[in-house]
Design an enzyme around this catalytic site. Structure first.
Site, PDB file in Angstrom:
ATOM      1  N   GLY B 242       0.614  -1.189   0.081  1.00  0.00           N
ATOM      2  CA  GLY B 242      -0.002   0.089   0.014  1.00  0.00           C
ATOM      3  C   GLY B 242       0.779   1.325  -0.116  1.00  0.00           C
ATOM      4  N   HIS B 243       0.129   2.419  -0.204  1.00  0.00           N
ATOM      5  CA  HIS B 243       0.764   3.701  -0.130  1.00  0.00           C
ATOM      6  C   HIS B 243       1.459   3.997   1.331  1.00  0.00           C
ATOM      7  CE1 HIS B 243      -3.264   6.016   0.660  1.00  0.00           C
ATOM      8  NE2 HIS B 243      -3.025   4.993   1.408  1.00  0.00           N
TER       9      HIS B 243
END
Lengths: 343, 343, 343
Positions: B242-243
């Site tokens: 994920g970011h």
């Protein structure tokens, strides 16, 4: 689809029609939404009420259920309605889908020594590296990439944007969906002083006949020997098959399954969605793993195996999960109580 | 492979040979299937019986196991046989694999201002957007797409069909497999009246040196700052990062792992296949997460952590799962019994 | 980004500025790392200490928190700071990102009968099959492949390397990330004598307006009817949506989720990362499934549902897992004890 008469369908697929054989249909529908233009099917007496209320033109049924078909509906009586429905979809698809464009698209980049069979279709933007062999009637969809020394069996179809790395062999009549990657490196490293030293993956991938491989599924190449997918295996989307895995004939796996390296799975097995099988295990023939279950040891006997934490309202789960972390203590307390209450 | 003498292998890779050094081999094989043309390796005394029965030409062994090598087999004695095997696969791969074709393929679409290093290989159908820089000796496989402002370090290789979105920087000597997507938007939305309002993802992705990224793995771009993959990290296939995740140096993750946004993972960690790490957590250096285990809280101490529902025959599982949903009630009943039986 | 004055930001996005409105910023930063060139935001009083120590140029705050903003920091006061931050990222992205190049790239292969709207952008190496319609302002990224009869709504953007198979319709203002595959065959087979007979998948995929679909996510085509993704749905990366699934409006799913075939999910639902929903279920509106939880039955009431095996140090897990496999026996032993201790 252009309307087709029930008689024409029967002529193509067999079985017995009871009712107006000249009636036409233009769609296949689930029983619940089947209308006067629809042909449908029913597989189990639990759908009796739905069947009795149906306004479908025709319903495929077994002899045991033919009496439940209402007066206005034609019964198409066959021994195995679900199988007959499958055959009907195949016939239908052949009518409604345009055939692949034969030949090599002008934009494809195909190495000079690639052997192309008769009647192949090579789509736009395809890349095929040297030493590859494409069987008769094979379809290579747009933007596929085939590495060196690949083999594509006769009548096998690759959807657009499939990647086969070097030394991947695919059998006949296979279907591989978009985004699948066969022959990427297996995950192998030797540790050295806190770093990972790559073990080059020198094996290939061997896929049998009549295999289907889902979208964005990965099958890694072997480390020294091949990763092997047996004939008739069906793999859904988003699956990960590690290096040197063997999957026996006619096994099937639903989406998001993972199989870690060097595991051998028997034939006629099934794995439910997101099931995970750890590495270096042996799974016998006829083993069925439930969805989201994790196999940590070899399984030697056929049967259904499950390991899912039951979902619950969050509050209940929190209480049970907290108790679970103390479960071995609870067990000891029960033992102590048993001792205490012994006469 | 063309047969190669053991002496030539030793000259390239070191160690001591005990036996006929002129013998040749043409394959590397697992011990169980190694024959007279094979070189193999053994890492643990538990394979003693297999070693003693081996007909391999040569086996890589440690000094402690050299006495177990049978008379007809050459022993290649090294301090760490598994590491030596890794080095052997690397040497082998250099012999058997053709080098990448240098230059830019005629069909590639490379923006005018892209800076290409020396000796690069840009494959067919590649797209490289403006502002990108490709380091010396880099290999960009067929059909890769590199967005604006990407950086590819020297000697880094992209397999066919890798996607890097804008502002993704890759270090040196990395290897990225097919279907990987680096720099797609992180998953960020603000709720408004039952709808989701997009938070544009303005950060990039920064990947260190010597990183390997598996097929169909995704690493999202950061929301405001970068997503960071440390040097020497190894990610298997089908992983989702994920970011704004940070992964420390030399950590490794097996297939199907997920790491949710903003989590920071230390160095030297490992995550087994399908392990899941929730968002906004901190994982210390040297933490090892077992396969299919879910990390819901930060972990501050190194060690092995596990959370897997044990698989069982389906009938047993059903009974245990039903009891599990009542576990906190069982705990209360034990407490009541303890009270009752107190003197 | 070129420095922009707070006044200009306010003019574009509204709210009230308290402090020096001529100050400029050139980045959006998380509060923890925001410096004198940064604009940041704060959503909760638990960040009070961080806010009071901040040296950001400007912080977006709610009226309730404006008193906590330190003297040297400009407060941008709005009713919902997180939503305002989302709007700010959208404005920012429009400034810093170059627009798509309009027109059809020379290398694209677009069938003659494809209908192109006004102001479309068709990237390099794109393939669009016959019968497709591309709406006004749509952006089709490099190397995308669109099958026969696809529909792309106005202002929808496809990142590079998206695959849409035949008969996939996408609404307006959607965003689909790289590697996504929409319209691959659902996983349907009828068993016959130990083999699997393919059920051709004759339905399509229908995606509503304002949907976002993550990288390498798959949405299968329906068997007979369509797979349907409602308006405003947000799907993260690596998700698998089976055939005939319906997802209600404005539901959102984090990465690695799987939804098996024919399940219907209500509107306003969320599924945490790696949550799995089995097939043929009904999930009511407003249901929230925690990460890594498995839904095995229909859920009729809104609420939060969880089923995660709590992670633990490996030794503790081993003891608890062993006890768990005996849980129904423990339950029986408690019952026996209760009987014994009854007066």
């Amino acid at each position: 689809m252009t309307p087709v008469s029930l008689q024409a369908l029967q002529a193509a697929l067999g079985g017995e029609l009871a009712g107006d054989v000249d009636r036409t249909v233009d769609r296949i529908s689930p029983l619940a939404s089947a209308g006067p233009q629809s042909i449908s099917f029913v597989t189990h007496p639990r759908y009796r009420a739905q069947l009795e209320a149906s306004t479908a033109a025709c319903v495929i049924v077994s002899p045991a259920m033919v009496a439940m078909v209402p007066a206005g509906v034609v019964a198409w009586v066959v021994p195995d309605p679900y199988l007959h429905f499958a055959r009907l979809t195949q016939w239908w698809a052949r009518q409604v889908r345009p055939g692949a464009t034969l030949g090599v698209h002008a934009t494809a980049v195909v190495a000079d020594d690639v052997v192309l069979g008769e009647q192949v279709s090579i789509g736009p933007m395809v890349v095929i590296e040297p030493g590859s062999v494409i069987g008769d009637g094979a379809v290579i969809g747009a933007q596929c990439c085939l590495g060196r020394g690949t083999r594509i069996g006769a009548a096998t179809r690759l959807a657009p944007r499939v990647t086969l790395m070097d030394d991947v062999h695919i059998g006949q009549r296979c279907l591989i969906h978009s985004g699948a990657v066969l022959g990427a490196d297996g995950f192998g490293f030797a540790p050295q002083d806190g770093r990972w030293i790559k073990i080059e993956q020198l094996g290939g991938v061997r896929v049998g006949d009549d295999v289907e491989i889902g979208a964005n599924t990965c099958i890694d190449r072997g480390a020294l020997e091949h990763t092997v997918i047996g004939e008739g295996v069906k793999l859904d989307n988003q699956i990960q098959i590690g290096h040197n895995v063997h999957i026996g004939a006619h096994s099937a796996m639903a989406g998001c399954v993972g199989v870690a390296g060097s595991t051998r799975i028997g034939s006629g097995c099934t794995v439910g969605g997101a099931g995970m099988i750890l590495g270096h295990l042996e799974i016998a023939d006829g083993v069925h793993i439930s969805a989201a279950s994790v196999v940590m040891r070899s399984i030697t006997r056929p049967g259904q195996y499950t390991g899912i934490f039951p979902i619950d309202e969050n509050g209940s789960w929190e209480k049970n999960a907290a108790s679970l972390r103390q479960l071995h203590v609870l067990r000891d307390r029960i033992r102590a109580l048993e001792k205490k209450t012994q006469p």
